[in-house]
Design an enzyme around this catalytic site. Structure first.
Site, short mmCIF file in Angstrom:
data_model
loop_
_atom_site.label_atom_id
_atom_site.label_comp_id
_atom_site.label_asym_id
_atom_site.label_seq_id
_atom_site.Cartn_x
_atom_site.Cartn_y
_atom_site.Cartn_z
N HIS A 73 42.03 35.76 -30.56
CA HIS A 73 42.58 36.30 -29.31
C HIS A 73 41.62 37.29 -28.67
CE1 HIS A 73 46.28 34.58 -30.86
NE2 HIS A 73 46.85 34.78 -29.69
N PHE A 131 40.95 31.14 -25.77
CA PHE A 131 41.62 29.91 -25.33
C PHE A 131 40.79 29.15 -24.30
CE2 PHE A 131 46.08 32.11 -25.88
CZ PHE A 131 45.76 32.43 -27.19
N GLU A 184 50.33 29.87 -18.43
CA GLU A 184 51.29 29.87 -19.53
C GLU A 184 52.19 31.10 -19.41
OE1 GLU A 184 48.28 29.92 -22.44
OE2 GLU A 184 47.85 27.79 -22.27
N PHE A 191 44.29 34.49 -23.30
CA PHE A 191 43.24 35.12 -24.10
C PHE A 191 41.92 34.34 -24.03
CE2 PHE A 191 47.21 36.74 -25.75
CZ PHE A 191 46.94 38.09 -25.88
N ALA A 192 40.84 35.09 -23.91
CA ALA A 192 39.54 34.47 -23.69
C ALA A 192 39.19 33.35 -24.68
CB ALA A 192 38.44 35.54 -23.66
N LEU A 250 51.38 24.79 -22.56
CA LEU A 250 50.30 25.48 -23.28
C LEU A 250 49.15 24.50 -23.44
CD1 LEU A 250 52.50 27.08 -26.09
CD2 LEU A 250 51.67 28.20 -24.04
N ALA A 251 48.41 24.30 -22.37
CA ALA A 251 47.37 23.27 -22.36
C ALA A 251 46.28 23.72 -21.39
CB ALA A 251 47.97 21.92 -21.95
N GLU A 252 45.32 24.48 -21.92
CA GLU A 252 44.34 25.14 -21.05
C GLU A 252 43.48 24.14 -20.29
OE1 GLU A 252 44.91 25.84 -24.23
OE2 GLU A 252 45.85 27.80 -24.06
#
Lengths: 330, 320
Positions: free
Chosen positions: A123, A80, A29, A77-78, A52-54
């Site tokens: 976050h 996520f 991202e 960020f972890a 934005l799609a982990e």
């Protein structure tokens, strides 16, 4: 030797590896937006922005890794990572074993975590132990710019999926970073300070907290050894045991909560393998079992502080005095 | 009506479907005889597997799911090694470490089989990215069901494949059932194909119980994906004739629905077509079916006689 921040050291490692191996690519991202220098050197096919799609970022990395590429993905960020758990844990971590060894997953998943930026619990969540608990994955969480570079290079060259955690508070701290290959093997801890009375085991930013505590302890005549794990899986059990056999006392320090954390693993290892060498109980100094707060004073209370560590070490050295309960922070 | 396909192709498609059915029936027979590992069979869905896989080229890769026997067998997998895997034997495709639900056969291009519904959709984009970046004209065919199309990752996968121009042939086997729930209860609309338009992806719905229609649609779709390097979604409307898994239970299914779809059985239709066209005699068919049953019996014997993995292999191949 040039001074680089952690972020610069990671960037240098990635650029050097992309130069060395055309199969290495990076996406995430805002990756291309944040790294125009990588785009201009390696082109937009190897440096990509993603939605934005982990889930699909991690899944695409796993699929690409198994079929000939060596992807690095930035998941920011972890917390996520919760959206990418299936792809990281069920696919990248398990499909090698489940296929009888037909596939390998040489990939790196980057994520930031840790207190210091007052970003709050969605976050900031030190969830690195989740991945230690998942088979097939390796987990890295360095503490110095040189190690960020060396471990990133090693992670990119590793044939396995590596979760690479960046402690936010360290991201902009400069340090000496050698140019060129500075490979730090995965699974190798580093002694940051030698000592003989008590071993302080930590990783990420609390290594520096332990060093501060060791300084205070030294003024009192207590010699603390500080061991930086660097890699949480595979764990350098030999280095931990060697140090504890020497000092007979162990304090494990991390910002992540205590229950089933890395400290529990280290304590269990020492209990099983070095029980006879222990002169005092093992103590953990960790963040609380609570979501990470945002308010600055709360966040400071959340993060283990030097005083709590030195106090714990002091109590262990003065045998017979009570020690702090697990889970208590500074 | 003149035959649309060469007779040899029509017969091959029938033969592949018969092989799949015989394999699944062997598993059902094992279950009727006693305890046996759970298996999700694809009885009734053979035309989608045979029709699409037969349209692929050797350099193409397949990602599939828990209902995968048809895709593997149509690709030429050895039923003996498949049954050995189901039985947890060391001669299985994954040395007994996969079991029934997760068979991958890299040598055949059947890769990264995931039984996490939707898992294959997240991995297919990566496999297609490799195809794009490492050269060649290979494409990736990703098999999933209407259930997976209700997972969030379906949408993430189509969006990324479209925006990155990835050569993925998405194949939705809309078999009407999502484990123990009819799709009418859980899914908006009757079809998956219309969703592709939202992602700028061309799509087509085909009668998934007509193997020749599937084959022709898949042949065109494969050619398009290969040429344009763009995704395509092919939806095969079909029916899961058995329960979610063996041992099988269909007490929750309307018997009229089962009867309606059994009347549209893809194998019966292809047999009738070939017999009517004169492309096959009853005697040929009987010989063919007997040979396939014999092959499957031999495969089952091979699997049952194969050794279990050595316990020393328990924690091997976790890391590369």
């Amino acid at each position: 030797m040039p001074l680089l921040t952690v972020n610069e050291a990671i960037g240098q490692a990635i650029a050097e590896e992309m130069r060395r191996d055309s199969r290495v690519l990076i996406f995430g991202e805002g990756t291309a937006t944040k790294h125009p220098e990588l785009v201009s050197e390696f082109g937009s096919a190897r440096v990509r922005n993603t939605p934005l799609a982990e889930g699909i970022i991690a899944g695409t990395a796993a699929g690409a890794a198994a079929t000939g590429l060596r992807p690095i993905v930035d998941l920011l960020f972890a917390p996520f990572l919760c959206f990418a758990m299936d792809e990281l844990v069920n696919s990248a971590g398990k499909l090698r074993y489940m296929s009888g060894g037909q596939f390998a997953f040489p990939m790196v998943a980057l994520a930031m975590t840790g207190g210091g930026w007052t970003v709050g619990a969605q976050h900031n969540h030190n969830l690195e132990a989740w991945f230690v608990h998942s088979p097939g994955l390796k987990v890295v969480m360095p503490s110095t710019p040189a190690d960020f570079k060396g471990l990133m290079q090693a992670a990119i060259r590793d044939e396995n999926p590596v979760l690479f955690f960046v402690d936010l508070a360290l991201a902009f701290v400069p340090g000496e970073v050698p140019e060129g290959d500075v490979l730090v093997p995965l699974g190798q801890a580093a002694i940051r300070r030698e000592g003989s009375d008590v071993t302080l085991v930590s990783y990420a930013k609390t290594v520096h907290t332990c060093l501060q505590a060791a300084e205070t302890l030294a003024e009192e005549g207590i010699s603390a050894e500080v061991l930086d794990l660097r890699t949480l899986k595979p764990l350098d059990t030999e280095s931990i045991l060697r140090s504890v056999r020497k000092t007979g006392r162990l304090v494990v320090v991390h910002e992540a909560a205590a229950p089933c954390g890395v400290g529990a693993e280290v304590a269990a290892l020492v209990a099983a393998e070095a029980f006879a060498d222990l002169k005092a109980p093992v103590v953990r100094i960790t963040g609380p079992d609570a979501p990470a707060p945002s308010s600055y004073p709360l966040e400071q209370a959340f993060i283990p502080q030097p005083d709590a560590i030195s106090a714990a070490a002091r109590r262990l050295v003065a045998l017979g005095l009570p020690v702090s309960a697990p889970g208590s922070a500074g | 009506m003149p035959p649309a396909l060469p007779l040899s192709t029509s017969r091959l498609l029938l033969e592949r479907m018969l092989l799949i059915r015989a394999y699944e029936e062997k598993i059902i027979a094992f279950h009727e005889a006693g305890p046996f590992p759970h298996v999700c069979t694809s009885v009734g869905q053979e035309a989608a597997a045979a029709g699409v896989v037969s349209a692929l080229a050797p350099q193409d890769q397949i990602l599939t799911n828990h209902r995968s026997a048809g895709h593997l067998l149509a690709r030429g997998a050895d039923p003996g090694r498949m049954l050995a895997e189901v039985m947890g034997r060391s001669t299985g495709y994954c040395k007994g470490k996969s079991g029934t639900l997760h068979i991958s056969a890299k040598e055949l291009g059947v890769i990264l089989t995931s039984t996490i519904v939707g898992g294959e959709l997240s991995l297919a984009t990566g496999a297609a990215l490799s195809r794009e970046m490492l050269g060649g004209d290979g494409i990736v065919a990703c098999f999933f069901g209407d259930g997976a199309a209700c997972e969030g990752i379906f949408h993430e996968s189509l969006n990324l494949a479209s925006i990155w121009n990835l050569p993925v042939l998405y194949v939705c086997e809309n078999n009407q059932w999502q484990a123990y729930v009819h799709r009418k209860e859980t899914m908006v609309g009757d079809h998956i194909a219309p969703r592709a338009a939202g992602y700028g992806i061309e799509a087509l719905t085909v009668d998934g119980n007509d193997v020749e229609a599937v084959f022709e649609a898949a042949t065109a779709a494969v050619a398009q994906v290969r040429a344009t390097r763009r995704p395509f979604l092919l939806e095969a409307t079909t029916y899961r004739q058995r329960g979610h898994m063996e041992p099988h239970d269909q007490s929750y299914v309307d018997p009229a629905e089962i009867a309606e779809w059994r009347a549209k059985d893809p194998i019966d239709r292809q047999k009738a077509r070939l017999l009517a066209q004169g492309g096959l005699e009853e005697a040929d068919l009987a010989r063919l079916e007997a040979r396939i049953r014999r092959d499957i019996d031999e495969a089952a014997d091979f699997a049952a006689a194969s050794p279990f993995p050595d316990p020393a292999e328990l924690a091997t191949e976790v890391y590369a």
